[in-house]
Motif scaffolding. Structure first.
Motif, PDB file in Angstrom:
ATOM      1  N   ALA A 160      56.472  34.125 -23.455  1.00 51.62           N
ATOM      2  CA  ALA A 160      57.601  34.471 -22.582  1.00 51.62           C
ATOM      3  C   ALA A 160      57.471  33.792 -21.218  1.00 51.62           C
ATOM      4  O   ALA A 160      58.452  33.264 -20.683  1.00 51.62           O
ATOM      5  N   VAL A 161      56.245  33.794 -20.671  1.00 50.04           N
ATOM      6  CA  VAL A 161      56.024  33.138 -19.371  1.00 50.04           C
ATOM      7  C   VAL A 161      56.291  31.644 -19.489  1.00 50.04           C
ATOM      8  O   VAL A 161      56.925  31.034 -18.619  1.00 50.04           O
ATOM      9  N   GLY A 162      55.819  31.039 -20.579  1.00 59.01           N
ATOM     10  CA  GLY A 162      56.072  29.614 -20.789  1.00 59.01           C
ATOM     11  C   GLY A 162      57.559  29.317 -20.877  1.00 59.01           C
ATOM     12  O   GLY A 162      58.041  28.310 -20.330  1.00 59.01           O
ATOM     13  N   THR A 163      58.296  30.186 -21.537  1.00 59.10           N
ATOM     14  CA  THR A 163      59.748  30.009 -21.657  1.00 59.10           C
ATOM     15  C   THR A 163      60.416  30.085 -20.286  1.00 59.10           C
ATOM     16  O   THR A 163      61.277  29.252 -19.948  1.00 59.10           O
ATOM     17  N   LEU A 164      60.034  31.079 -19.475  1.00 61.41           N
ATOM     18  CA  LEU A 164      60.634  31.244 -18.148  1.00 61.41           C
ATOM     19  C   LEU A 164      60.346  30.038 -17.244  1.00 61.41           C
ATOM     20  O   LEU A 164      61.213  29.589 -16.485  1.00 61.41           O
ATOM     21  N   ILE A 165      59.126  29.523 -17.338  1.00 64.03           N
ATOM     22  CA  ILE A 165      58.777  28.348 -16.521  1.00 64.03           C
ATOM     23  C   ILE A 165      59.627  27.149 -16.916  1.00 64.03           C
ATOM     24  O   ILE A 165      60.148  26.416 -16.060  1.00 64.03           O
ATOM     25  N   LEU A 166      59.789  26.939 -18.214  1.00 67.66           N
ATOM     26  CA  LEU A 166      60.583  25.805 -18.684  1.00 67.66           C
ATOM     27  C   LEU A 166      62.055  25.967 -18.329  1.00 67.66           C
ATOM     28  O   LEU A 166      62.739  24.984 -18.001  1.00 67.66           O
ATOM     29  N   MET A 226      60.923  26.702 -26.957  1.00 68.04           N
ATOM     30  CA  MET A 226      59.952  27.705 -26.518  1.00 68.04           C
ATOM     31  C   MET A 226      60.521  29.109 -26.649  1.00 68.04           C
ATOM     32  O   MET A 226      59.807  30.052 -27.007  1.00 68.04           O
ATOM     33  N   LEU A 227      61.806  29.264 -26.397  1.00 66.06           N
ATOM     34  CA  LEU A 227      62.452  30.563 -26.571  1.00 66.06           C
ATOM     35  C   LEU A 227      62.427  30.972 -28.044  1.00 66.06           C
ATOM     36  O   LEU A 227      62.153  32.138 -28.369  1.00 66.06           O
ATOM     37  N   ALA A 228      62.698  30.002 -28.926  1.00 68.21           N
ATOM     38  CA  ALA A 228      62.653  30.282 -30.362  1.00 68.21           C
ATOM     39  C   ALA A 228      61.237  30.699 -30.776  1.00 68.21           C
ATOM     40  O   ALA A 228      61.060  31.614 -31.586  1.00 68.21           O
ATOM     41  N   LEU A 229      60.226  30.029 -30.203  1.00 68.20           N
ATOM     42  CA  LEU A 229      58.840  30.379 -30.504  1.00 68.20           C
ATOM     43  C   LEU A 229      58.526  31.795 -30.034  1.00 68.20           C
ATOM     44  O   LEU A 229      57.855  32.563 -30.739  1.00 68.20           O
ATOM     45  N   THR A 230      59.016  32.159 -28.871  1.00 72.61           N
ATOM     46  CA  THR A 230      58.786  33.503 -28.335  1.00 72.61           C
ATOM     47  C   THR A 230      59.382  34.564 -29.250  1.00 72.61           C
ATOM     48  O   THR A 230      58.752  35.580 -29.543  1.00 72.61           O
ATOM     49  N   VAL A 231      60.605  34.320 -29.710  1.00 74.64           N
ATOM     50  CA  VAL A 231      61.262  35.254 -30.620  1.00 74.64           C
ATOM     51  C   VAL A 231      60.458  35.377 -31.907  1.00 74.64           C
ATOM     52  O   VAL A 231      60.270  36.475 -32.449  1.00 74.64           O
ATOM     53  N   TRP A 278      63.129  27.573 -15.662  1.00 80.30           N
ATOM     54  CA  TRP A 278      63.166  27.323 -14.213  1.00 80.30           C
ATOM     55  C   TRP A 278      63.125  25.823 -13.904  1.00 80.30           C
ATOM     56  O   TRP A 278      63.783  25.339 -12.981  1.00 80.30           O
ATOM     57  N   LEU A 279      62.372  25.069 -14.719  1.00 84.55           N
ATOM     58  CA  LEU A 279      62.287  23.617 -14.526  1.00 84.55           C
ATOM     59  C   LEU A 279      63.498  22.886 -15.101  1.00 84.55           C
ATOM     60  O   LEU A 279      63.665  21.683 -14.868  1.00 84.55           O
ATOM     61  N   GLY A 280      64.294  23.609 -15.872  1.00 77.83           N
ATOM     62  CA  GLY A 280      65.465  22.980 -16.485  1.00 77.83           C
ATOM     63  C   GLY A 280      65.109  22.044 -17.621  1.00 77.83           C
ATOM     64  O   GLY A 280      65.880  21.148 -17.966  1.00 77.83           O
ATOM     65  N   ALA A 281      63.954  22.262 -18.244  1.00 77.73           N
ATOM     66  CA  ALA A 281      63.499  21.378 -19.314  1.00 77.73           C
ATOM     67  C   ALA A 281      64.167  21.742 -20.629  1.00 77.73           C
ATOM     68  O   ALA A 281      64.389  22.916 -20.933  1.00 77.73           O
ATOM     69  N   TRP A 282      64.461  20.725 -21.429  1.00 82.31           N
ATOM     70  CA  TRP A 282      65.096  20.984 -22.726  1.00 82.31           C
ATOM     71  C   TRP A 282      64.165  21.737 -23.672  1.00 82.31           C
ATOM     72  O   TRP A 282      64.611  22.401 -24.604  1.00 82.31           O
TER      73      TRP A 282
END
Length: 233
Positions: A27-33, A44-49, A35-39
């Motif tokens: 989740a933290v990795g998803t939020l950072i990405l 990463m969101l799919a991985l979190t789910v 925030w950075l606007g990275a594709w």
């Protein structure tokens, strides 16, 4: 069943505490990405789910009639055969009935006791990470073994790590009185669980059958019924 009840049982499934660190990191990795606007934020969101899904711990309704042996894991029955149980468990050196259940990364990985009794032995063995679907994985792979002394004889339960799994965890110890369907451990990210029965037991499942931990009946120790015949197709 109402729509609300269906949502509760299929979507709003509890997550086991073992998954909290992994979910938090994802989740933290998803939020950072984000925030950075990275594709990469979307993958990463799919991985979190998926991590949340993997560590689900649904409520199970366990049959408690005397003599029933219940599946310890969700997955596919991959082996029904005779095999020599691990020597560390003190179950003898003669081949006994064994049922193996292979868990894919999409199955629930919380493991449950197949029968009520006292845990008389436990042993952890480090090892390789071969495909858990292979027969030789029971000897070569990382695994945790326990013996349960029941009213119907001694049973062996072996958690086996697989290609992706790198960590077996358990929440019981020698001397623990365990109830059928009780959670005793889990294997992270793909694996297998073997159940060794007392001599003469007749499994009631077949290779390819789906099992549900804490619910599917593997055998009935009070029955004189022969091993079950199946039809495929």
């Amino acid at each position: 069943m109402s729509i609300l009840d269906s949502i509760k049982t299929t979507v709003l499934v509890p997550v086991h505490r073992e998954g909290y660190p992994f979910i938090g990191i994802a989740a933290v990795g998803t939020l950072i990405l984000i925030w950075l606007g990275a594709w990469l934020a979307w993958p990463m969101l799919a991985l979190t789910v998926w991590v949340v899904f993997f560590f689900r711990d649904p409520v199970r309704v366990t049959p408690v009639r005397e003599g029933l042996v219940i599946a310890p894991a969700d997955g596919r029955v991959s082996l029904v055969s005779l095999a020599v149980p691990p020597l560390e468990l003190g179950l003898g050196e003669a081949p006994v009935p064994r049922v193996s259940i292979f868990m894919s990364v999409f199955d629930c990985h919380v493991n449950r006791a197949p029968i009520s009794g006292k845990i008389t032995a436990m042993a952890y063995r480090p090892g390789k990470f071969l495909n858990a679907d292979l027969d030789k994985a029971s000897e070569d792979n990382e695994r945790n073994e326990l013996a349960i002394e029941s009213a119907y004889g001694k049973f062996g339960v072996v958690q086996i790590a697989g290609l992706v799994a790198r960590r077996i965890v358990w929440w019981v110890d020698t001397g623990h009185q365990i109830g059928v369907g009780e959670r005793f451990g889990m294997i992270r990210f793909g694996s297998r669980v073997d159940v060794y029965f007392p001599e003469g037991a007749k499994p009631l499942v077949a290779v390819g059958q789906k099992s549900v931990a804490g619910e599917t009946v593997l055998a009935d120790m009070t029955s004189r019924e022969e091993s079950r015949l199946v039809r495929v197709g």
